[in-house]
Design a protein around this motif. Structure first.
Motif, mmCIF file in Angstrom:
data_model
loop_
_atom_site.group_PDB
_atom_site.id
_atom_site.type_symbol
_atom_site.label_atom_id
_atom_site.label_comp_id
_atom_site.label_asym_id
_atom_site.label_seq_id
_atom_site.Cartn_x
_atom_site.Cartn_y
_atom_site.Cartn_z
ATOM 1 N N VAL A 1 0.817 -1.288 -0.208
ATOM 2 C CA VAL A 1 0.146 -0.043 0.078
ATOM 3 C C VAL A 1 0.782 1.294 -0.025
ATOM 4 N N ASP A 2 2.004 1.064 0.726
ATOM 5 C CA ASP A 2 2.668 2.615 0.907
ATOM 6 C C ASP A 2 3.375 2.820 -0.599
ATOM 7 N N SER A 3 3.233 2.022 -1.522
ATOM 8 C CA SER A 3 3.902 2.150 -2.806
ATOM 9 C C SER A 3 2.916 2.854 -3.738
ATOM 10 N N VAL A 4 1.777 3.208 -3.312
ATOM 11 C CA VAL A 4 0.795 3.664 -4.146
ATOM 12 C C VAL A 4 0.799 5.140 -4.271
ATOM 13 N N SER A 5 1.724 5.684 -5.176
ATOM 14 C CA SER A 5 1.935 7.290 -5.220
ATOM 15 C C SER A 5 1.956 7.598 -6.559
ATOM 16 N N SER A 6 1.660 6.683 -7.453
ATOM 17 C CA SER A 6 1.711 7.414 -8.964
ATOM 18 C C SER A 6 0.435 6.825 -9.521
ATOM 19 N N PRO A 7 -0.026 7.685 -10.605
ATOM 20 C CA PRO A 7 -1.373 7.044 -11.431
ATOM 21 C C PRO A 7 -1.069 5.782 -11.657
ATOM 22 N N LYS A 8 -0.122 5.158 -12.100
ATOM 23 C CA LYS A 8 -0.307 3.739 -12.699
ATOM 24 C C LYS A 8 -0.612 3.008 -11.572
ATOM 25 N N SER A 9 0.115 3.115 -10.284
ATOM 26 C CA SER A 9 0.010 2.103 -9.103
ATOM 27 C C SER A 9 -1.253 2.407 -8.598
ATOM 28 N N GLU A 10 -2.046 3.641 -8.684
ATOM 29 C CA GLU A 10 -3.155 3.902 -8.214
ATOM 30 C C GLU A 10 -4.408 3.308 -9.046
ATOM 31 N N MET A 11 -4.016 3.081 -10.311
ATOM 32 C CA MET A 11 -4.950 2.263 -11.274
ATOM 33 C C MET A 11 -4.970 0.884 -10.954
ATOM 34 N N TYR A 12 -3.889 0.235 -10.592
ATOM 35 C CA TYR A 12 -3.885 -1.349 -10.133
ATOM 36 C C TYR A 12 -4.576 -1.270 -8.952
ATOM 37 N N TYR A 13 -4.377 -0.480 -7.844
ATOM 38 C CA TYR A 13 -4.933 -0.364 -6.481
ATOM 39 C C TYR A 13 -6.377 -0.470 -6.662
ATOM 40 N N TRP A 14 -6.917 0.555 -7.514
ATOM 41 C CA TRP A 14 -8.413 0.654 -7.456
ATOM 42 C C TRP A 14 -9.047 -0.277 -8.265
ATOM 43 N N ILE A 15 -8.520 -1.088 -9.068
ATOM 44 C CA ILE A 15 -8.823 -2.435 -9.800
ATOM 45 C C ILE A 15 -8.805 -3.254 -8.909
ATOM 46 N N THR A 16 -8.008 -3.333 -8.197
ATOM 47 C CA THR A 16 -7.683 -4.637 -7.200
ATOM 48 C C THR A 16 -8.951 -4.310 -6.128
ATOM 49 N N ILE A 17 -8.946 -3.257 -5.627
ATOM 50 C CA ILE A 17 -10.060 -2.999 -4.685
ATOM 51 C C ILE A 17 -11.562 -3.198 -5.174
ATOM 52 N N MET A 18 -11.561 -2.836 -6.459
ATOM 53 C CA MET A 18 -13.039 -3.224 -7.171
ATOM 54 C C MET A 18 -13.376 -4.665 -7.301
ATOM 55 N N PHE A 19 -12.151 -5.606 -7.553
ATOM 56 C CA PHE A 19 -12.420 -7.081 -7.403
ATOM 57 C C PHE A 19 -12.800 -7.399 -6.050
ATOM 58 N N SER A 20 -12.052 -7.014 -4.971
ATOM 59 C CA SER A 20 -12.056 -7.300 -3.818
ATOM 60 C C SER A 20 -13.493 -6.872 -3.217
ATOM 61 N N GLN A 21 -13.754 -5.972 -3.374
ATOM 62 C CA GLN A 21 -15.288 -5.535 -2.796
ATOM 63 C C GLN A 21 -16.561 -6.327 -3.346
ATOM 64 N N THR A 22 -16.411 -6.753 -4.918
ATOM 65 C CA THR A 22 -17.206 -7.522 -5.497
ATOM 66 C C THR A 22 -17.145 -8.780 -5.024
ATOM 67 N N LEU A 23 -16.120 -9.328 -4.740
ATOM 68 C CA LEU A 23 -15.829 -10.903 -4.156
ATOM 69 C C LEU A 23 -16.401 -10.717 -2.820
ATOM 70 N N GLY A 24 -16.056 -9.644 -1.997
ATOM 71 C CA GLY A 24 -16.858 -9.782 -0.703
ATOM 72 C C GLY A 24 -18.065 -9.908 -0.471
ATOM 73 N N THR A 25 -18.789 -9.205 -1.354
ATOM 74 C CA THR A 25 -20.507 -9.289 -1.446
ATOM 75 C C THR A 25 -20.612 -10.741 -1.667
ATOM 76 N N ALA A 26 -20.292 -11.233 -2.947
ATOM 77 C CA ALA A 26 -20.557 -12.838 -3.143
ATOM 78 C C ALA A 26 -20.269 -13.843 -2.064
ATOM 79 N N LEU A 27 -18.940 -13.515 -1.427
ATOM 80 C CA LEU A 27 -18.587 -14.482 -0.400
ATOM 81 C C LEU A 27 -19.484 -14.410 0.646
ATOM 82 N N GLY A 28 -19.735 -13.047 1.196
ATOM 83 C CA GLY A 28 -20.737 -12.809 2.348
ATOM 84 C C GLY A 28 -22.011 -13.664 2.202
ATOM 85 N N ASP A 29 -22.549 -13.385 0.903
ATOM 86 C CA ASP A 29 -23.887 -14.010 0.792
ATOM 87 C C ASP A 29 -23.696 -15.603 0.690
ATOM 88 N N TRP A 30 -22.726 -15.903 0.106
ATOM 89 C CA TRP A 30 -22.397 -17.396 0.018
ATOM 90 C C TRP A 30 -22.280 -17.949 1.468
#
Length: 252
Positions: A127-156
């Motif tokens: 997380v402490d490496s997220v300081s550039s637009p490129k790293s931020e894009m990876y960061y938010w894409i990863t978070i998007m997948f994790s948040q969606t996964l969490g919903t499915a996992l919680g419901d399951w």
């Protein structure tokens, strides 16, 4: 880049107890807020996903364009990922008929692929490496997948596995407690433990959110999705403005 410079340009918050408290509030809000729009407003999962996806895209653009870390912008973007994650997972699980187990498997694969590609591209997923637009894009894409996964996992966990909302909350709460112990008592990578905790706070928020607004006959408290969401927003705002929020520092 020295620590002081990194602190100035870092775009994500330092990971503290307050960070995790707000994160759990935000993930719970994602569930109640997403359900409020898709179910209470009767807009359906697809249209609701489109609305929240648009909000998410705007929030990410503002977040990346910002010159420094802003708590309000950051947490607005996090909340956007939780709401779109809720409706997207519900759309895949219920409207497309993939089911909770299938949705969880697909999203877990996408999340692992995102982390792998990020690591191969930049050499770190800390997380402490997220300081550039490129790293931020990876960061938010990863978070998007994790948040969606969490919903499915919680419901399951709550529905398919039959643990119910209370049982699901205990399971995910216990798993987070184990991660906390591992953080302080083992030599397991703190980066790995961070992402494990980050992922697990989402299903915890999902089952807590469902517990608040689902009918009593289904094990919930039958609270208004609107009032529950408004209360969570108020708690997040209070936490943001009452406590100090610093950007993550390199090496921490």
């Amino acid at each position: 880049m020295n620590t002081k410079q990194q602190a100035i340009f870092s775009k994500v918050p330092e990971v503290t107890l307050v960070f995790w408290i707000i994160k759990i509030f935000a993930t719970t809000l994602g569930e109640t807020g997403g359900d409020a729009v898709s179910m209470s407003m009767r807009l359906g999962y697809l249209l609701s996903t489109g609305i929240f996806a648009a909000i998410f895209m705007v929030a990410v653009i503002v977040q990346i364009a910002a010159k420094k870390f802003h708590p309000v912008i950051y947490w607005t973007t996090i909340i956007a990922t939780t709401t779109v994650g809720t409706t997207l997972a519900d759309f895949a699980d219920r409207s497309l008929g993939i089911g909770y187990a299938g949705g969880t498997a697909i999203l877990f694969t996408l999340l692992m692929a995102s982390l792998f590609i990020w690591y191969r591209a930049l050499g770190t997923i800390a997380v402490d490496s997220v300081s550039s637009p490129k790293s931020e894009m990876y960061y938010w894409i990863t978070i998007m997948f994790s948040q969606t996964l969490g919903t499915a996992l919680g419901d399951w966990t709550a529905d398919t596995a039959g643990l119910g909302y209370g049982g699901g909350a205990i399971v995910f709460g216990a798993m987070l407690a184990i991660i906390a112990v591992a953080y302080y008592r083992t030599r397991i990578s703190h980066t790995v433990l961070f992402w494990a905790a980050f992922i697990l706070t989402r299903p915890l928020g999902a089952v807590v959110g469902d517990f608040l607004d689902k009918p009593i006959s289904k094990g919930g408290l039958a609270l208004s999705r609107y009032s529950a969401s408004a209360t969570l927003v108020a708690l997040i705002v209070i936490a943001i403005f009452m406590f100090s929020h610093k950007p993550a520092k390199q090496g921490h």
